[in-house]
Design a protein around this motif. Sequence first.
Motif, PDB file in Angstrom:
ATOM      1  N   ASP A   3      37.504  82.464 -74.584  1.00 27.87           N
ATOM      2  CA  ASP A   3      36.386  81.682 -75.105  1.00 27.87           C
ATOM      3  C   ASP A   3      36.741  80.207 -75.232  1.00 27.87           C
ATOM      4  O   ASP A   3      35.863  79.356 -75.245  1.00 27.87           O
ATOM      5  CB  ASP A   3      35.950  82.226 -76.470  1.00 27.87           C
ATOM      6  CG  ASP A   3      35.217  83.552 -76.343  1.00 27.87           C
ATOM      7  OD1 ASP A   3      34.660  83.822 -75.264  1.00 27.87           O
ATOM      8  OD2 ASP A   3      35.217  84.311 -77.312  1.00 27.87           O
ATOM      9  N   LYS A   8      31.236  81.557 -73.628  1.00 27.98           N
ATOM     10  CA  LYS A   8      30.535  82.815 -73.405  1.00 27.98           C
ATOM     11  C   LYS A   8      29.160  82.499 -72.813  1.00 27.98           C
ATOM     12  O   LYS A   8      28.477  81.580 -73.260  1.00 27.98           O
ATOM     13  CB  LYS A   8      30.396  83.561 -74.722  1.00 27.98           C
ATOM     14  CG  LYS A   8      29.734  84.902 -74.580  1.00 27.98           C
ATOM     15  CD  LYS A   8      29.729  85.640 -75.906  1.00 27.98           C
ATOM     16  CE  LYS A   8      28.839  86.833 -75.791  1.00 27.98           C
ATOM     17  NZ  LYS A   8      29.468  88.083 -75.799  1.00 27.98           N
ATOM     18  N   ALA A   9      28.786  83.254 -71.799  1.00 28.01           N
ATOM     19  CA  ALA A   9      27.460  83.085 -71.194  1.00 28.01           C
ATOM     20  C   ALA A   9      26.430  83.605 -72.194  1.00 28.01           C
ATOM     21  O   ALA A   9      26.454  84.769 -72.564  1.00 28.01           O
ATOM     22  CB  ALA A   9      27.380  83.855 -69.888  1.00 28.01           C
ATOM     23  N   THR A  10      25.566  82.726 -72.636  1.00 28.52           N
ATOM     24  CA  THR A  10      24.570  83.098 -73.637  1.00 28.52           C
ATOM     25  C   THR A  10      23.180  82.712 -73.155  1.00 28.52           C
ATOM     26  O   THR A  10      23.022  81.892 -72.243  1.00 28.52           O
ATOM     27  CB  THR A  10      24.831  82.376 -74.974  1.00 28.52           C
ATOM     28  OG1 THR A  10      24.676  80.961 -74.760  1.00 28.52           O
ATOM     29  CG2 THR A  10      26.226  82.673 -75.524  1.00 28.52           C
ATOM     30  N   LYS A  11      22.188  83.297 -73.798  1.00 32.15           N
ATOM     31  CA  LYS A  11      20.795  82.944 -73.500  1.00 32.15           C
ATOM     32  C   LYS A  11      20.556  81.469 -73.810  1.00 32.15           C
ATOM     33  O   LYS A  11      19.851  80.777 -73.071  1.00 32.15           O
ATOM     34  CB  LYS A  11      19.836  83.830 -74.284  1.00 32.15           C
ATOM     35  CG  LYS A  11      18.372  83.529 -73.970  1.00 32.15           C
ATOM     36  CD  LYS A  11      17.438  84.479 -74.673  1.00 32.15           C
ATOM     37  CE  LYS A  11      15.975  84.252 -74.394  1.00 32.15           C
ATOM     38  NZ  LYS A  11      15.523  82.946 -74.030  1.00 32.15           N
ATOM     39  N   ALA A  12      21.167  80.972 -74.876  1.00 28.37           N
ATOM     40  CA  ALA A  12      20.993  79.566 -75.245  1.00 28.37           C
ATOM     41  C   ALA A  12      21.502  78.637 -74.136  1.00 28.37           C
ATOM     42  O   ALA A  12      20.846  77.637 -73.813  1.00 28.37           O
ATOM     43  CB  ALA A  12      21.705  79.270 -76.564  1.00 28.37           C
ATOM     44  N   LEU A  13      22.641  78.962 -73.554  1.00 21.48           N
ATOM     45  CA  LEU A  13      23.155  78.142 -72.446  1.00 21.48           C
ATOM     46  C   LEU A  13      22.252  78.238 -71.223  1.00 21.48           C
ATOM     47  O   LEU A  13      21.981  77.230 -70.567  1.00 21.48           O
ATOM     48  CB  LEU A  13      24.580  78.558 -72.080  1.00 21.48           C
ATOM     49  CG  LEU A  13      25.673  78.093 -73.034  1.00 21.48           C
ATOM     50  CD1 LEU A  13      27.017  78.701 -72.640  1.00 21.48           C
ATOM     51  CD2 LEU A  13      25.762  76.584 -73.077  1.00 21.48           C
ATOM     52  N   ASP A  15      19.057  78.901 -71.238  1.00 24.78           N
ATOM     53  CA  ASP A  15      17.830  78.169 -71.560  1.00 24.78           C
ATOM     54  C   ASP A  15      18.051  76.667 -71.426  1.00 24.78           C
ATOM     55  O   ASP A  15      17.194  75.950 -70.917  1.00 24.78           O
ATOM     56  CB  ASP A  15      17.356  78.505 -72.980  1.00 24.78           C
ATOM     57  CG  ASP A  15      16.816  79.923 -73.110  1.00 24.78           C
ATOM     58  OD1 ASP A  15      16.563  80.580 -72.077  1.00 24.78           O
ATOM     59  OD2 ASP A  15      16.673  80.382 -74.268  1.00 24.78           O
ATOM     60  N   TYR A  61      32.675  84.171 -64.505  1.00 21.94           N
ATOM     61  CA  TYR A  61      31.320  84.671 -64.726  1.00 21.94           C
ATOM     62  C   TYR A  61      30.869  85.507 -63.531  1.00 21.94           C
ATOM     63  O   TYR A  61      30.254  86.557 -63.686  1.00 21.94           O
ATOM     64  CB  TYR A  61      30.337  83.524 -64.944  1.00 21.94           C
ATOM     65  CG  TYR A  61      30.718  82.605 -66.081  1.00 21.94           C
ATOM     66  CD1 TYR A  61      30.564  83.002 -67.407  1.00 21.94           C
ATOM     67  CD2 TYR A  61      31.222  81.332 -65.832  1.00 21.94           C
ATOM     68  CE1 TYR A  61      30.898  82.152 -68.454  1.00 21.94           C
ATOM     69  CE2 TYR A  61      31.554  80.485 -66.869  1.00 21.94           C
ATOM     70  CZ  TYR A  61      31.405  80.899 -68.178  1.00 21.94           C
ATOM     71  OH  TYR A  61      31.738  80.065 -69.207  1.00 21.94           O
TER      72      TYR A  61
END
Length: 110
Positions: A3, A8-13, A15, A61
């Motif tokens: 990390d 971490k691949a997130t929805k926020a990133l 978006d 990723y």
Amino acid sequence: MSDSLYPKATKALADRRRELAPGPEAAFRQFSQAVFQDGALDAKTKQLIAVAVAHVTQCPYCIQGHTKAATRAGATPEQVMEAIWVAAEMRAGGAFAHSAIALETMAPKE
């Protein structure tokens, strides 16, 4: 995956990426969907190729995502590992082949 090196691949990133460049993001998503549809190659084969390429490009990723996708498409752990070995050989082969540049550079000039 660390990390501290790779977020971490997130929805926020995802978006935020879409918010900053919605056109290219949408075009990339559409292109990706088209590439991985069944065609002359089936989805499993395409995902195994993607696993191999992800190891050569060293994208953590992509390694995770395409390994999961290959498994969902029916690839066995043995097939995934074999694809990784093909990638390793190709990467090593590139270094071996490019040694010709160094050899030519060091060759005595006439």
